[in-house]
Design an enzyme around this catalytic site. Structure first.
Site, short mmCIF file in Angstrom:
data_model
loop_
_atom_site.label_atom_id
_atom_site.label_comp_id
_atom_site.label_asym_id
_atom_site.label_seq_id
_atom_site.Cartn_x
_atom_site.Cartn_y
_atom_site.Cartn_z
N VAL A 56 -5.46 -7.83 -3.42
CA VAL A 56 -6.34 -7.01 -4.24
C VAL A 56 -6.41 -5.55 -3.80
CG1 VAL A 56 -7.77 -8.97 -4.90
CG2 VAL A 56 -8.36 -7.67 -2.85
N CYS A 57 -5.82 -5.21 -2.67
CA CYS A 57 -5.93 -3.84 -2.15
C CYS A 57 -4.67 -3.05 -2.46
CB CYS A 57 -6.16 -3.88 -0.64
SG CYS A 57 -6.13 -2.24 0.13
N PRO A 58 -4.77 -1.96 -3.22
CA PRO A 58 -3.57 -1.18 -3.53
C PRO A 58 -2.91 -0.55 -2.31
CG PRO A 58 -5.55 -0.04 -4.27
CD PRO A 58 -5.97 -1.41 -3.88
N ALA A 60 -2.82 -1.81 0.67
CA ALA A 60 -2.08 -2.88 1.35
C ALA A 60 -0.83 -3.26 0.56
CB ALA A 60 -2.98 -4.09 1.54
N GLN A 61 -0.93 -3.23 -0.77
CA GLN A 61 0.24 -3.59 -1.57
C GLN A 61 1.40 -2.62 -1.34
OE1 GLN A 61 -0.08 -3.48 -5.86
NE2 GLN A 61 1.71 -4.78 -6.14
#
Length: 286
Positions: A56-58, A60-61
């Site tokens: 859910v974390c951009p 982290a993505q």
């Protein structure tokens, strides 16, 4: 397998801002662990490092995408925390799997192992050193750059996300993307009307500017995909379904910027982007 109990906001409270210290100069939270790969303390080595990320974390993505693009899946490990959190922070639950490296139930255990009594933000991504058993970095702007430059013996040589001849331009563009787009979508929904209005104006101008650039070239800096594209894309792919889901930022969807929308869909079709994007969390509109 060791899992944390279900998220329990009623018992523990929500994850709140009291853990997040902001840097006025940087305009972002403080990320205190800023070790760099390729240094004597943290030499690049296959199998030594592990990434903790969240679907859910951009931010982290971005790390997950870069790892896939470079073909480092067998070189740098990766696992996901659960999508939800309470005041105890990110946790490992059955939905996303356990922690295969340390058997932690909570990501806070990695922070505690690195700095006993750590009081700060429990953020992802986290770059973990399996040899020293400490966090190398939770400073997300550095992690993708280090992956792109320090693992060349193992990486796909055809992928150059941070080439030397473009680094100055990428650095300028990355700062601009963070201020106007990545952080911009958050400030565009701020409670303070003046802050929100200014952020919306910057975001709209940035979308128009990048739409014009992408009408002329496939990527932000020409014919080659760079790290700047990854930083922009993670916000774009969430724009319609998350950031502006209820028209809180603008009545216009991403489709109002046809080149930007086409670019977003085109990158999503690439395996590295598709494999790291959960369609149930952030489907593209239309």
């Amino acid at each position: 397998m060791t899992y944390a109990p279900p998220v329990d906001v009623a018992a523990h409270g929500p994850y709140g801002p009291e853990r997040v210290e902001y840097s006025a100069a940087a305009g972002r939270p403080v990320y205190p662990f800023q070790g760099r790969l390729g240094t004597p303390a943290h030499p690049a080595a296959a199998g030594r490092y592990h990434l903790y990320v969240a679907w859910v974390c951009p931010y982290a993505q971005r790390v997950a995408i870069v790892r896939e693009l470079l073909g480092l899946q067998d070189v740098v490990g990766l696992s996901y925390v659960d999508d939800e959190r309470d005041a105890l922070g990110w946790a490992f639950r059955e939905r996303r799997g356990d922690d295969p490296v340390n058997g932690f139930r909570y990501l806070s255990e990695a922070y505690e192992a690195t700095e006993p009594g750590y009081p700060g933000h429990l953020s992802v991504p986290v770059l973990w050193d399996t040899r020293s058993r400490r966090i190398v970095s939770n400073h997300y702007p550095d992690i993708t750059l280090d992956l792109a430059t320090q693992f060349t013996p193992w990486a796909d040589p055809s992928v150059q996300l941070y080439p030397a001849h473009l680094r100055a331009r990428i650095d300028v563009l990355n700062d601009e993307i963070f201020t106007d787009v990545n952080d911009g979508v958050q400030k565009a929904r701020a409670a303070d009307p003046e802050t929100a209005s200014a952020a919306r104006a910057r975001l709209s101008a940035a979308f128009s500017r990048y739409d014009e650039v992408l009408a002329r070239s496939p990527y932000l800096l020409g014919d080659s995909l760079t790290e700047a594209d990854v930083r922009l894309w993670v916000t774009l792919v969430r724009y319609d379904s998350v950031s502006n889901a209820h028209g809180e930022i603008s009545p216009d969807s991403l489709a109002a910027y046809p080149s930007l929308a086409s670019y977003t869909a085109r990158l999503l079709a690439l395996p590295a982007f598709a494999a790291t994007t959960d369609p149930s969390l952030m489907p593209l509109a239309g």
